[in-house]
Design a protein around this motif. Structure first.
Motif, PDB file in Angstrom:
ATOM      1  N   ASN A   1       0.856  -1.183   0.000  1.00  0.00           N
ATOM      2  CA  ASN A   1       0.000   0.000   0.000  1.00  0.00           C
ATOM      3  C   ASN A   1       0.890   1.230   0.000  1.00  0.00           C
ATOM      4  OD1 ASN A   1      -2.309   1.603   0.153  1.00  0.00           O
ATOM      5  ND2 ASN A   1      -2.345   1.585   2.380  1.00  0.00           N
ATOM      6  N   HIS A   2       0.529   2.219  -0.817  1.00  0.00           N
ATOM      7  CA  HIS A   2       1.274   3.466  -0.910  1.00  0.00           C
ATOM      8  C   HIS A   2       0.446   4.568  -0.253  1.00  0.00           C
ATOM      9  CE1 HIS A   2       3.909   2.210  -4.587  1.00  0.00           C
ATOM     10  NE2 HIS A   2       3.532   1.154  -3.899  1.00  0.00           N
ATOM     11  N   VAL A   3       1.007   5.184   0.777  1.00  0.00           N
ATOM     12  CA  VAL A   3       0.290   6.225   1.510  1.00  0.00           C
ATOM     13  C   VAL A   3       1.119   7.500   1.527  1.00  0.00           C
ATOM     14  CG1 VAL A   3      -0.957   4.572   2.934  1.00  0.00           C
ATOM     15  CG2 VAL A   3       1.220   5.446   3.729  1.00  0.00           C
ATOM     16  N   GLY A   4       0.430   8.619   1.796  1.00  0.00           N
ATOM     17  CA  GLY A   4       1.131   9.900   1.861  1.00  0.00           C
ATOM     18  C   GLY A   4       2.194   9.878   2.946  1.00  0.00           C
ATOM     19  N   ARG A   5       3.386  10.355   2.625  1.00  0.00           N
ATOM     20  CA  ARG A   5       4.538  10.204   3.522  1.00  0.00           C
ATOM     21  C   ARG A   5       4.351  10.908   4.859  1.00  0.00           C
ATOM     22  NH1 ARG A   5       9.762  13.685   1.674  1.00  0.00           N
ATOM     23  NH2 ARG A   5      10.270  13.257   3.841  1.00  0.00           N
ATOM     24  N   HIS A   6       3.515  11.958   4.893  1.00  0.00           N
ATOM     25  CA  HIS A   6       3.351  12.700   6.140  1.00  0.00           C
ATOM     26  C   HIS A   6       2.616  11.896   7.203  1.00  0.00           C
ATOM     27  CE1 HIS A   6       3.615  16.855   3.896  1.00  0.00           C
ATOM     28  NE2 HIS A   6       4.708  16.125   3.792  1.00  0.00           N
ATOM     29  N   ILE A   7       2.055  10.753   6.836  1.00  0.00           N
ATOM     30  CA  ILE A   7       1.362   9.939   7.840  1.00  0.00           C
ATOM     31  C   ILE A   7       2.310   9.538   8.966  1.00  0.00           C
ATOM     32  CG2 ILE A   7       1.741   7.633   6.839  1.00  0.00           C
ATOM     33  CD1 ILE A   7      -1.297   7.117   7.406  1.00  0.00           C
ATOM     34  N   LEU A   8       3.598   9.486   8.659  1.00  0.00           N
ATOM     35  CA  LEU A   8       4.587   9.114   9.668  1.00  0.00           C
ATOM     36  C   LEU A   8       4.822  10.224  10.682  1.00  0.00           C
ATOM     37  CD1 LEU A   8       7.228   7.309   7.417  1.00  0.00           C
ATOM     38  CD2 LEU A   8       5.355   6.290   8.733  1.00  0.00           C
ATOM     39  N   ASP A   9       4.279  11.407  10.433  1.00  0.00           N
ATOM     40  CA  ASP A   9       4.439  12.527  11.359  1.00  0.00           C
ATOM     41  C   ASP A   9       3.459  12.460  12.519  1.00  0.00           C
ATOM     42  OD1 ASP A   9       6.370  13.538   9.648  1.00  0.00           O
ATOM     43  OD2 ASP A   9       4.992  14.934   8.649  1.00  0.00           O
ATOM     44  N   TYR A  10       2.539  11.507  12.489  1.00  0.00           N
ATOM     45  CA  TYR A  10       1.452  11.469  13.473  1.00  0.00           C
ATOM     46  C   TYR A  10       1.566  10.271  14.399  1.00  0.00           C
ATOM     47  CZ  TYR A  10      -0.301  15.092  10.474  1.00  0.00           C
ATOM     48  OH  TYR A  10      -0.407  16.255   9.755  1.00  0.00           O
ATOM     49  N   ASP A  11       1.164  10.496  15.652  1.00  0.00           N
ATOM     50  CA  ASP A  11       1.213   9.447  16.665  1.00  0.00           C
ATOM     51  C   ASP A  11      -0.088   8.657  16.746  1.00  0.00           C
ATOM     52  OD1 ASP A  11       3.848  10.277  17.855  1.00  0.00           O
ATOM     53  OD2 ASP A  11       2.707  12.112  18.219  1.00  0.00           O
ATOM     54  N   SER A  12      -1.192   9.257  16.317  1.00  0.00           N
ATOM     55  CA  SER A  12      -2.491   8.605  16.400  1.00  0.00           C
ATOM     56  C   SER A  12      -3.405   9.187  15.335  1.00  0.00           C
ATOM     57  CB  SER A  12      -3.097   8.770  17.802  1.00  0.00           C
ATOM     58  OG  SER A  12      -3.181  10.141  18.152  1.00  0.00           O
ATOM     59  N   MET A  13      -4.562   8.547  15.155  1.00  0.00           N
ATOM     60  CA  MET A  13      -5.486   8.980  14.106  1.00  0.00           C
ATOM     61  C   MET A  13      -6.926   8.892  14.583  1.00  0.00           C
ATOM     62  SD  MET A  13      -5.923   7.642  10.128  1.00  0.00           S
ATOM     63  CE  MET A  13      -4.661   8.737   9.448  1.00  0.00           C
ATOM     64  N   LEU A  14      -7.703   9.899  14.206  1.00  0.00           N
ATOM     65  CA  LEU A  14      -9.150   9.905  14.382  1.00  0.00           C
ATOM     66  C   LEU A  14      -9.772   9.937  12.999  1.00  0.00           C
ATOM     67  CD1 LEU A  14     -11.730  10.166  16.125  1.00  0.00           C
ATOM     68  CD2 LEU A  14     -11.382  12.655  16.075  1.00  0.00           C
ATOM     69  N   VAL A  15     -10.578   8.930  12.688  1.00  0.00           N
ATOM     70  CA  VAL A  15     -11.203   8.830  11.373  1.00  0.00           C
ATOM     71  C   VAL A  15     -12.646   9.319  11.492  1.00  0.00           C
ATOM     72  CG1 VAL A  15     -11.870   7.279   9.503  1.00  0.00           C
ATOM     73  CG2 VAL A  15      -9.727   6.904  10.739  1.00  0.00           C
ATOM     74  N   LEU A  16     -12.922  10.456  10.858  1.00  0.00           N
ATOM     75  CA  LEU A  16     -14.266  11.032  10.853  1.00  0.00           C
ATOM     76  C   LEU A  16     -14.864  10.790   9.472  1.00  0.00           C
ATOM     77  CD1 LEU A  16     -13.566  14.426  12.670  1.00  0.00           C
ATOM     78  CD2 LEU A  16     -14.323  12.256  13.666  1.00  0.00           C
TER      79      LEU A  16
END
Length: 296
Positions: free
Chosen positions: A121-136
């Protein structure tokens, strides 16, 4: 195991926050808040004002990725400059910090062991800048996936342009101009979405939560420039830590509805084999279709 899904029929910004708090989770560190920002011309997407109390609750950053479709579909979110301008026009940058995660390369490439269709899977590289995620997620229909909810936000929503092409072609190509007719079965695209969603959910294991809002229930997605108006009355808000359970609960609420428009909505879901995305995700083991609906 049975997952808990919290549900309320009152659709307000305050109830979004209330249901999130009922999950009993605290998202640590820098929080990525995945929303659908709405394509140019779309009338059904949920606005920044609606989501603001929830985003403020977690001190989150709004995250999006560029789309694989472009001018041929009438959209403008396929490259960063135009996408950013639309985020400004829709009011996201006025209210929040905003990050287009694939604004610069290279993509993050996550391998998928045991995937049903995808090997990576190819995802945007900035995803590694985050510690957690909230999916709205704005739960509604979708022209290709049948429906859009938490699993779509994890998969197509977090994928880069190349990643979106891989998902749409079920792993055949990462060329966004050649991906649209590459998969050969009605199960391939839903399974590819389930594969991709798994990588994001597992990356944030224990640090991710989901809210689905069943409002403006059109058969079309917020990515559609010309979207059909809603065909059903609003249903409510759901929250869970399980992306499979929350999407299954939404589908069950639709199927149990006596709204006159339910047949039209379900025709879109069934004709695209949309429920297979939920089944495939459960098969992969990162969520369950067995849930307890806690109405509150």
């Amino acid at each position: 195991m049975t997952a808990k899904v919290y549900f309320t029929r009152g659709i307000t910004p305050e109830n979004v926050v209330r249901l999130y708090r009922m999950l009993g989770v605290e998202l640590p560190g820098k929080v990525a808040v995945k929303v659908h920002s709405g394509e140019q011309g779309n009338q059904n997407y949920l606005t920044p004002e609606f989501w603001k109390p929830m985003v403020d609750e977690v001190h989150g950053t709004i995250v999006e990725c560029n789309t694989a479709y472009g001018d041929a579909a009438g959209g403008v979110r396929d490259h960063t400059e135009a996408h950013w301008k639309l985020m400004e026009e829709h009011g996201w940058t006025e209210h929040f910090d905003v990050d287009i995660m694939d604004a610069e390369g290279p993509d993050v490439v996550w391998p998928i062991a045991g995937g049903l269709q995808l090997k990576e899977n190819h995802v945007g590289r900035h995803i590694l800048d985050y510690d957690s995620m909230l999916v709205l997620a704005h739960f509604k229909g979708h022209p290709m996936g049948g429906y859009g909810g938490a699993l779509k936000q994890l998969s197509i929503g977090c994928a880069s342009r190349a990643g979106k092409a891989l998902i749409h072609s079920a792993g055949v190509t990462d060329d966004r101009f050649a991906c649209w007719e590459k998969h050969s079965s009605k199960s391939a695209f839903p399974e590819a979405m389930a594969d991709a969603a798994m990588t994001v959910h597992e990356h944030f294991t224990g640090r991710i939560a989901y809210v689905n809002v069943m409002k403006n229930l059109s058969v079309d997605c917020d990515c559609c420039v010309v979207a059909e108006d809603p065909c059903m009355a609003d249903i409510g808000i759901l929250a869970s830590t399980d992306p499979v359970a929350i999407d299954q609960a939404c589908m069950d609420l639709v199927m149990g509805s006596e709204d006159p428009g339910v047949g039209h909505f379900l025709e879109r879901v069934v004709s695209r084999n949309g429920i297979h995305t939920i089944a495939a995700a459960a098969q992969l083991g990162y969520g369950t279709r067995d849930y307890e609906l806690v109405e509150c």
